[in-house]
Enzyme design. Structure first.
Site, short mmCIF file in Angstrom:
data_model
loop_
_atom_site.label_atom_id
_atom_site.label_comp_id
_atom_site.label_asym_id
_atom_site.label_seq_id
_atom_site.Cartn_x
_atom_site.Cartn_y
_atom_site.Cartn_z
N CYS A 58 0.93 -1.08 -0.09
CA CYS A 58 0.15 0.03 -0.06
C CYS A 58 0.80 1.19 -0.09
O CYS A 58 1.85 1.36 0.87
CB CYS A 58 -0.86 0.08 1.23
SG CYS A 58 -1.82 1.28 1.51
N CYS A 100 -0.90 3.60 -6.31
CA CYS A 100 -1.69 3.05 -5.31
C CYS A 100 -1.93 1.94 -5.93
O CYS A 100 -1.97 1.58 -7.08
CB CYS A 100 -3.15 3.95 -5.35
SG CYS A 100 -4.29 2.96 -4.33
N1 DGL Z 1 -3.88 0.74 -1.75
C1 DGL Z 1 -3.77 1.74 -1.01
C2 DGL Z 1 -2.50 2.31 -1.73
O1 DGL Z 1 -1.71 1.74 -2.24
C3 DGL Z 1 -4.93 2.81 -0.86
C4 DGL Z 1 -6.16 2.49 -0.65
C5 DGL Z 1 -6.64 3.38 0.52
O2 DGL Z 1 -7.12 4.60 0.23
O3 DGL Z 1 -7.05 2.59 1.31
O4 DGL Z 1 -2.12 3.65 -1.50
#
Ligand code: DGL
Length: 256
Positions: free
Chosen positions: A67, A181
């Protein structure tokens, strides 16, 4: 493999190509989703607290924070408190700077990620002399979650959520977009259609998978060790993702 939701599956997909049989615990903090709409202090406290409890309960050999939001905010802090090796996920600005021809790079992340000093540092170090346009969209996270639950996601919705990147001064010259993301590669077909064939998309999943495989090289896993996924959210909602998890070799879904 830790994420706020299903974004980490884009990293797991790459890891499966290198380590098809490795036992993986996929942890989704769906009760805390979306991280992109939270403050830095909230994300840091949540990620450090949860990873601490998870590390104690499952004793993993390695943790991947799959993430960008959690990594750009809390990676340093979590590394200081846990002994487990941690691989983070940071925006792929360096490779993007190498491929852009126009010198205009777009950074598509969550609202929290695009405002991080970590991004400023990457831009200064690796994209000196290039223009980095940023756009944060928490809506794209929601669309990625929706798509993996089997709901219809239209190109129009994706285009609208991403449009802030192109509709800013210099946006017409953009030729490379960093998907900063882990949810966004789930929407790559829709994003390609929205941005057109002259724009290239770059993300770090394959590089992160290589790093994990490298750190685990030569290690063997117990014969009975099996993969499973946990959620901090509702188990009924999580089960709607069973098809997506099965595609990556995970059939057991539980509540954390
Ligand atoms: N998957 C997360 C990232 O790579 C973000 C998702 C969220 O905002 O919770 O930033």
């Amino acid at each position: 493999m830790f994420d706020s939701g299903v974004g980490g599956l884009t990293v797991l997909a790459e890891l499966r190509k290198l380590m098809p049989k490795a036992p993986v615990i996929y942890a989704a903090d769906i009760a805390g989703l979306p991280y992109g709409a939270k403050s830095e202090a909230e994300v840091a406290a949540r990620v450090a607290g949860l990873l601490g409890r998870m590390a104690e309960r499952y004793d993993p050999r390695l943790i991947c924070i799959a993430c960008n939001t959690a990594s750009t905010i809390a990676l340093g802090m979590v590394r200081e408190v846990l002994e487990t090796p941690i691989v983070g996920t940071v925006p792929a600005i360096k490779p993007a700077a190498k491929v852009t021809k126009t010198g205009v790079i777009g950074l598509l992340g969550t609202e929290a990620t695009v405002r991080q000093g970590y991004v400023d540092d990457l831009a200064r170090e690796f994209a000196d002399g290039k223009t980095l346009l940023r756009h944060g969209s928490n809506q794209l996270v929601a669309l990625g979650e929706k798509k993996l639950r089997g709901e219809t996601v239209s190109v129009d919705e994706v285009a609208k959520a991403a449009s802030g990147l192109i509709l800013q001064p210099g946006g017409e010259n953009l030729d490379t977009v960093v998907l900063a993301c882990t949810h966004f590669p789930l929407l790559e077909p829709e994003l390609r259609e929205a941005f057109g064939k002259d724009v290239a998309f770059i993300h770090g999943a394959a590089g992160i998978a290589r790093r994990i495989a490298h750190l685990l090289e030569g290690q063997s896993f117990g014969f009975f060790a099996r993969s499973f996924a946990v959620t901090t959210g509702e188990i009924d909602d999580f089960k709607r993702l069973s098809g997506a998890f099965e595609r990556h070799g995970i059939t057991r879904l539980r509540k954390f």
